[in-house]
Design an enzyme around this catalytic site. Structure first.
Site, mmCIF file in Angstrom:
data_model
loop_
_atom_site.group_PDB
_atom_site.id
_atom_site.type_symbol
_atom_site.label_atom_id
_atom_site.label_comp_id
_atom_site.label_asym_id
_atom_site.label_seq_id
_atom_site.Cartn_x
_atom_site.Cartn_y
_atom_site.Cartn_z
ATOM 1 N N GLU A 116 -33.448 -2.393 -27.879
ATOM 2 C CA GLU A 116 -33.821 -3.418 -28.877
ATOM 3 C C GLU A 116 -34.990 -2.968 -29.735
ATOM 4 O O GLU A 116 -35.012 -3.199 -30.942
ATOM 5 C CB GLU A 116 -34.172 -4.742 -28.182
ATOM 6 C CG GLU A 116 -33.026 -5.376 -27.422
ATOM 7 C CD GLU A 116 -31.765 -5.535 -28.241
ATOM 8 O OE1 GLU A 116 -30.671 -5.380 -27.679
ATOM 9 O OE2 GLU A 116 -31.851 -5.767 -29.466
ATOM 10 N N HIS A 119 -34.109 -1.067 -32.684
ATOM 11 C CA HIS A 119 -33.778 -1.925 -33.843
ATOM 12 C C HIS A 119 -35.056 -2.435 -34.499
ATOM 13 O O HIS A 119 -35.160 -2.442 -35.730
ATOM 14 C CB HIS A 119 -32.948 -3.138 -33.399
ATOM 15 C CG HIS A 119 -31.549 -2.846 -32.955
ATOM 16 N ND1 HIS A 119 -30.661 -2.078 -33.673
ATOM 17 C CD2 HIS A 119 -30.876 -3.237 -31.850
ATOM 18 C CE1 HIS A 119 -29.510 -2.011 -33.047
ATOM 19 N NE2 HIS A 119 -29.609 -2.712 -31.923
ATOM 20 N N HIS A 125 -27.143 0.871 -34.882
ATOM 21 C CA HIS A 125 -26.368 1.449 -33.789
ATOM 22 C C HIS A 125 -25.878 2.854 -34.142
ATOM 23 O O HIS A 125 -25.640 3.178 -35.298
ATOM 24 C CB HIS A 125 -25.190 0.531 -33.457
ATOM 25 C CG HIS A 125 -25.621 -0.657 -32.670
ATOM 26 N ND1 HIS A 125 -24.928 -1.847 -32.667
ATOM 27 C CD2 HIS A 125 -26.693 -0.849 -31.864
ATOM 28 C CE1 HIS A 125 -25.534 -2.708 -31.881
ATOM 29 N NE2 HIS A 125 -26.618 -2.127 -31.372
HETATM 30 C C1 LIG Z 1 -24.159 -7.571 -32.106
HETATM 31 C C2 LIG Z 1 -25.417 -7.491 -31.302
HETATM 32 C C3 LIG Z 1 -26.197 -8.788 -31.357
HETATM 33 C C4 LIG Z 1 -25.070 -7.121 -29.868
HETATM 34 C C5 LIG Z 1 -26.305 -6.950 -29.038
HETATM 35 C C6 LIG Z 1 -27.122 -5.726 -29.516
HETATM 36 O O1 LIG Z 1 -26.649 -4.665 -29.810
HETATM 37 N N1 LIG Z 1 -28.416 -5.947 -29.570
HETATM 38 O O2 LIG Z 1 -29.231 -4.930 -29.950
HETATM 39 C C7 LIG Z 1 -26.008 -6.732 -27.583
HETATM 40 O O3 LIG Z 1 -26.497 -7.437 -26.720
HETATM 41 N N2 LIG Z 1 -25.147 -5.773 -27.279
HETATM 42 C C8 LIG Z 1 -24.770 -5.568 -25.907
HETATM 43 C C9 LIG Z 1 -23.421 -4.882 -25.912
HETATM 44 C C10 LIG Z 1 -22.851 -4.900 -24.547
HETATM 45 O O4 LIG Z 1 -22.984 -5.939 -23.911
HETATM 46 O O5 LIG Z 1 -22.356 -3.881 -24.117
HETATM 47 C C11 LIG Z 1 -25.815 -4.708 -25.186
HETATM 48 O O6 LIG Z 1 -25.607 -4.333 -24.053
HETATM 49 N N3 LIG Z 1 -26.961 -4.423 -25.810
HETATM 50 C C12 LIG Z 1 -28.076 -3.841 -25.094
HETATM 51 C C13 LIG Z 1 -28.000 -2.356 -24.935
HETATM 52 C C14 LIG Z 1 -27.097 -1.592 -25.669
HETATM 53 C C15 LIG Z 1 -27.085 -0.190 -25.487
HETATM 54 C C16 LIG Z 1 -27.953 0.429 -24.595
HETATM 55 C C17 LIG Z 1 -28.829 -0.347 -23.848
HETATM 56 C C18 LIG Z 1 -28.850 -1.719 -24.017
HETATM 57 ZN ZN LIG Z 2 -28.125 -3.163 -30.432
#
Ligand SMILES: CC(C)C[C@H](C(=O)NO)C(=O)N[C@@H](CC(=O)O)C(=O)NCc1ccccc1
Ligand SMILES: [Zn+2]
Ligand SMILES: [Ca+2]
Ligand SMILES: [Zn+2]
Length: 160
Positions: A116, A119, A125
């Protein structure tokens, strides 16, 4: 803006999670920030009550922005790109189980915070599956973690 003009960036923790002690949350965030300041000329300063560039908090469902969380799993957290007000802020979904170590059950707070904060610093990404900025969660052990090449190149392009 696409990046912070000043390389000294302040952060504040507004809401903690009951899943971990305050000390564990502070440590997770400090480690996650260090990953980035080890790769580019950035300095992070924790403030307690003053104005801060990056505000980190935990929240459930609808929480004051146009991106309500979705309960357990799915979206784990989101962060705003650099800018005024909500710019740079990070929100973690309180409906997740936040962990320190590697547990099958929950999500590692260091790992998600490191992603995060990428970002919050202006990175989007990556298509590289081995990168931290890849969209899907993988567990990384904060104690032994070094930033993958793709992410290091990304942060250096912005602040190097
Ligand atoms: C469209 C966005 C709001 C999705 C959100 C994200 O990327 N936040 O940065 C998110 O929570 N993505 C999930 C996707 C998933 O559940 O697989 C995630 O794990 N994000 C945290 C993350 C992603 C990559 C590496 C470490 C942590
Ligand atoms: Zn993300
Ligand atoms: Ca969720
Ligand atoms: Zn939010």
């Amino acid at each position: 803006q696409i990046k912070w003009k000043n390389h000294t960036i302040t952060y504040r923790i507004d809401q903690y999670t009951p899943d971990l002690t305050q000390e564990e949350v502070d440590t997770s965030f400090r480690l996650a920030l260090k990953i980035w300041s080890d790769a580019a000329p950035l300095k992070f300063i924790k403030v307690n009550h003053d104005k801060a560039d990056i505000i980190l908090s935990f929240a459930k469902k609808t929480h004051g922005d146009f991106f309500p969380f979705d309960g357990p799993k799915g979206v784990l957290a989101h962060a705003f790109a650099p800018g005024e007000d909500m710019g740079g802020d990070v929100h973690f979904d309180e409906d997740e189980i936040w962990t320190m170590g590697h547990s099958k059950l929950g999500y590692n707070l260091f790992t998600v915070a490191a992603h995060e904060l990428g970002h919050s610093l202006g990175l989007s990404h990556s298509k590289d599956p081995s990168s931290l900025m890849y969209p899907n969660y993988n567990y990384y052990n904060g104690a032994q973690y070094t930033l993958p090449r793709d992410d290091a190149l990304g942060i250096q392009a912005l602040y190097g």
